[in-house]
Motif scaffolding. Sequence first.
Motif, PDB file in Angstrom:
ATOM      1  N   LEU A  42       0.814  -1.197   0.000  1.00  0.00           N
ATOM      2  CA  LEU A  42       0.000   0.000   0.000  1.00  0.00           C
ATOM      3  C   LEU A  42       0.854   1.255   0.000  1.00  0.00           C
ATOM      4  O   LEU A  42       0.379   2.332  -0.322  1.00  0.00           O
ATOM      5  CB  LEU A  42      -0.926   0.001   1.226  1.00  0.00           C
ATOM      6  N   ALA A  43       2.121   1.144   0.398  1.00  0.00           N
ATOM      7  CA  ALA A  43       2.974   2.318   0.541  1.00  0.00           C
ATOM      8  C   ALA A  43       3.712   2.680  -0.733  1.00  0.00           C
ATOM      9  O   ALA A  43       4.470   3.636  -0.743  1.00  0.00           O
ATOM     10  CB  ALA A  43       3.971   2.080   1.677  1.00  0.00           C
ATOM     11  N   HIS A  44       3.553   1.938  -1.800  1.00  0.00           N
ATOM     12  CA  HIS A  44       4.250   2.245  -3.040  1.00  0.00           C
ATOM     13  C   HIS A  44       3.767   3.568  -3.634  1.00  0.00           C
ATOM     14  O   HIS A  44       2.608   3.955  -3.476  1.00  0.00           O
ATOM     15  CB  HIS A  44       4.027   1.139  -4.070  1.00  0.00           C
ATOM     16  N   VAL A  45       4.652   4.238  -4.354  1.00  0.00           N
ATOM     17  CA  VAL A  45       4.249   5.388  -5.153  1.00  0.00           C
ATOM     18  C   VAL A  45       3.512   4.857  -6.384  1.00  0.00           C
ATOM     19  O   VAL A  45       4.027   3.995  -7.101  1.00  0.00           O
ATOM     20  CB  VAL A  45       5.477   6.223  -5.582  1.00  0.00           C
TER      21      VAL A  45
ATOM     22  N   VAL B 252       1.725   9.722  -3.522  1.00  0.00           N
ATOM     23  CA  VAL B 252       2.948   9.468  -2.762  1.00  0.00           C
ATOM     24  C   VAL B 252       2.620   9.356  -1.275  1.00  0.00           C
ATOM     25  O   VAL B 252       2.326  10.351  -0.619  1.00  0.00           O
ATOM     26  CB  VAL B 252       3.976  10.599  -2.981  1.00  0.00           C
ATOM     27  N   PRO B 253       2.661   8.142  -0.721  1.00  0.00           N
ATOM     28  CA  PRO B 253       2.465   7.973   0.723  1.00  0.00           C
ATOM     29  C   PRO B 253       3.810   8.083   1.456  1.00  0.00           C
ATOM     30  O   PRO B 253       4.860   7.823   0.870  1.00  0.00           O
ATOM     31  CB  PRO B 253       1.901   6.554   0.829  1.00  0.00           C
ATOM     32  N   ASN B 254       3.759   8.493   2.691  1.00  0.00           N
ATOM     33  CA  ASN B 254       4.976   8.561   3.504  1.00  0.00           C
ATOM     34  C   ASN B 254       5.147   7.236   4.242  1.00  0.00           C
ATOM     35  O   ASN B 254       4.289   6.838   5.030  1.00  0.00           O
ATOM     36  CB  ASN B 254       4.896   9.711   4.508  1.00  0.00           C
TER      37      ASN B 254
ATOM     38  N   PHE C  16       7.046   5.463 -15.189  1.00  0.00           N
ATOM     39  CA  PHE C  16       7.485   6.756 -14.683  1.00  0.00           C
ATOM     40  C   PHE C  16       8.337   6.546 -13.422  1.00  0.00           C
ATOM     41  O   PHE C  16       7.816   6.634 -12.294  1.00  0.00           O
ATOM     42  CB  PHE C  16       6.281   7.645 -14.362  1.00  0.00           C
ATOM     43  N   PRO C  17       9.629   6.255 -13.579  1.00  0.00           N
ATOM     44  CA  PRO C  17      10.495   6.081 -12.407  1.00  0.00           C
ATOM     45  C   PRO C  17      10.448   7.312 -11.506  1.00  0.00           C
ATOM     46  O   PRO C  17      10.498   8.455 -11.981  1.00  0.00           O
ATOM     47  CB  PRO C  17      11.884   5.901 -13.036  1.00  0.00           C
ATOM     48  N   THR C  18      10.357   7.081 -10.197  1.00  0.00           N
ATOM     49  CA  THR C  18      10.170   8.177  -9.246  1.00  0.00           C
ATOM     50  C   THR C  18      11.139   8.040  -8.076  1.00  0.00           C
ATOM     51  O   THR C  18      11.322   6.944  -7.543  1.00  0.00           O
ATOM     52  CB  THR C  18       8.723   8.189  -8.715  1.00  0.00           C
ATOM     53  N   LYS C  19      11.714   9.180  -7.669  1.00  0.00           N
ATOM     54  CA  LYS C  19      12.581   9.209  -6.486  1.00  0.00           C
ATOM     55  C   LYS C  19      11.883   9.984  -5.379  1.00  0.00           C
ATOM     56  O   LYS C  19      11.396  11.097  -5.599  1.00  0.00           O
ATOM     57  CB  LYS C  19      13.932   9.841  -6.820  1.00  0.00           C
TER      58      LYS C  19
ATOM     59  N   GLU D 141      10.368  -5.010  -5.445  1.00  0.00           N
ATOM     60  CA  GLU D 141      10.481  -4.387  -4.125  1.00  0.00           C
ATOM     61  C   GLU D 141      10.222  -2.887  -4.198  1.00  0.00           C
ATOM     62  O   GLU D 141       9.588  -2.315  -3.318  1.00  0.00           O
ATOM     63  CB  GLU D 141      11.871  -4.645  -3.552  1.00  0.00           C
ATOM     64  N   HIS D 142      10.699  -2.253  -5.257  1.00  0.00           N
ATOM     65  CA  HIS D 142      10.488  -0.814  -5.447  1.00  0.00           C
ATOM     66  C   HIS D 142       9.957  -0.565  -6.865  1.00  0.00           C
ATOM     67  O   HIS D 142      10.677  -0.051  -7.724  1.00  0.00           O
ATOM     68  CB  HIS D 142      11.789  -0.032  -5.214  1.00  0.00           C
ATOM     69  N   PRO D 143       8.718  -0.935  -7.128  1.00  0.00           N
ATOM     70  CA  PRO D 143       8.172  -0.807  -8.487  1.00  0.00           C
ATOM     71  C   PRO D 143       7.974   0.644  -8.895  1.00  0.00           C
ATOM     72  O   PRO D 143       7.593   1.493  -8.086  1.00  0.00           O
ATOM     73  CB  PRO D 143       6.832  -1.539  -8.381  1.00  0.00           C
ATOM     74  N   ALA D 144       8.217   0.920 -10.160  1.00  0.00           N
ATOM     75  CA  ALA D 144       7.966   2.256 -10.692  1.00  0.00           C
ATOM     76  C   ALA D 144       6.476   2.418 -10.982  1.00  0.00           C
ATOM     77  O   ALA D 144       5.795   1.441 -11.310  1.00  0.00           O
ATOM     78  CB  ALA D 144       8.773   2.463 -11.974  1.00  0.00           C
ATOM     79  N   PRO D 145       5.948   3.629 -10.856  1.00  0.00           N
ATOM     80  CA  PRO D 145       4.551   3.849 -11.256  1.00  0.00           C
ATOM     81  C   PRO D 145       4.375   3.537 -12.737  1.00  0.00           C
ATOM     82  O   PRO D 145       5.175   3.972 -13.568  1.00  0.00           O
ATOM     83  CB  PRO D 145       4.343   5.349 -10.973  1.00  0.00           C
ATOM     84  N   VAL D 146       3.347   2.770 -13.063  1.00  0.00           N
ATOM     85  CA  VAL D 146       3.105   2.343 -14.445  1.00  0.00           C
ATOM     86  C   VAL D 146       1.696   2.745 -14.865  1.00  0.00           C
ATOM     87  O   VAL D 146       0.722   2.494 -14.147  1.00  0.00           O
ATOM     88  CB  VAL D 146       3.287   0.822 -14.602  1.00  0.00           C
ATOM     89  N   LEU D 147       1.610   3.380 -16.022  1.00  0.00           N
ATOM     90  CA  LEU D 147       0.319   3.743 -16.602  1.00  0.00           C
ATOM     91  C   LEU D 147       0.016   2.756 -17.725  1.00  0.00           C
ATOM     92  O   LEU D 147       0.727   2.710 -18.731  1.00  0.00           O
ATOM     93  CB  LEU D 147       0.352   5.164 -17.157  1.00  0.00           C
ATOM     94  N   LYS D 148      -1.033   1.951 -17.551  1.00  0.00           N
ATOM     95  CA  LYS D 148      -1.416   0.988 -18.584  1.00  0.00           C
ATOM     96  C   LYS D 148      -2.233   1.693 -19.656  1.00  0.00           C
ATOM     97  O   LYS D 148      -3.104   2.509 -19.355  1.00  0.00           O
ATOM     98  CB  LYS D 148      -2.222  -0.159 -17.963  1.00  0.00           C
ATOM     99  N   LEU D 149      -1.949   1.348 -20.910  1.00  0.00           N
ATOM    100  CA  LEU D 149      -2.642   1.958 -22.037  1.00  0.00           C
ATOM    101  C   LEU D 149      -3.529   0.924 -22.722  1.00  0.00           C
ATOM    102  O   LEU D 149      -3.084  -0.181 -23.015  1.00  0.00           O
ATOM    103  CB  LEU D 149      -1.633   2.522 -23.042  1.00  0.00           C
ATOM    104  N   VAL D 150      -4.772   1.295 -22.945  1.00  0.00           N
ATOM    105  CA  VAL D 150      -5.743   0.395 -23.573  1.00  0.00           C
ATOM    106  C   VAL D 150      -6.239   1.017 -24.866  1.00  0.00           C
ATOM    107  O   VAL D 150      -6.179   2.240 -25.051  1.00  0.00           O
ATOM    108  CB  VAL D 150      -6.931   0.125 -22.628  1.00  0.00           C
TER     109      VAL D 150
END
Length: 246
Positions: free
Chosen positions: A26-29, A48-50, A139-142, A165-174
């Motif tokens: 649940l804490a992933h960006v 972005v959760p803390n 969209f890799p995020t730091k 473990e640290h997945p990047a945010p991904v926008l799926k396109l349909v």
Amino acid sequence: MSFFRRATVVLAATTALTAGLALPALAHVTIQPGTAEQGGFTKVAFRVPNERDNASTTKIEVSFPTDHPLAFVSVKPVPGWKVKVTESKLPTPVKTEYGDLEEAVTKVVWEGGKINPGEFQEFEVSMGQLPEDVDSLMFPTKQTYSGGEVVDWSEAPKADGTEAEHPAPVLKLVPAAEDADGGHATASAGTSTLSATAPPSVTPVAAASSSSSSDGTARLLGAAGLVVGVIGVVIGVLGLRRRPSA
């Protein structure tokens, strides 16, 4: 220990373990919503959760794809945060329906604000035109914390379907919605327009018909009354003639 107490302890331990396993996921960006139509424009929010209980998030840096660059990117101001949008020259110009794209947004950075422990923040972005030849954009995020720690959310989805473990945010396109939907919408709109314009032309006709019917009924009743009156006069005259003279 009684059976009831043992069952309660086991249940509590299982619940705690489940919660502990669920919290990291649940804490992933993430990017919300996670799906958009190919070839179109969309508005998304980087959520972005803390994750830390002893530090605040103070900086978010999102990298945009350069292999499928986006020609139009704009950001929504976030109170308390400063935003910097970086455009860079692309390694190879990309052909679009608007011409060759030589520069595009490659990075957006928000900083100066604060996401406290137990809180989250959403950073909204409008972007397009989305590519039509891929089914996802990453969209890799730091994420930088007040203590100096930097968490790099940049791992691609695993081939076996398990989560990194640290997945990047991904926008799926349909695929975009079929034109039939648009045609149906147009037809519906046309029907609504006709329905809206029909009453003014139909109502007078209905009113005239009703008025004509009322006039006919009135004339019929008038004629019937006249006939009854004439019959009454005739009966009266005949009655007077039959009366004996004084």
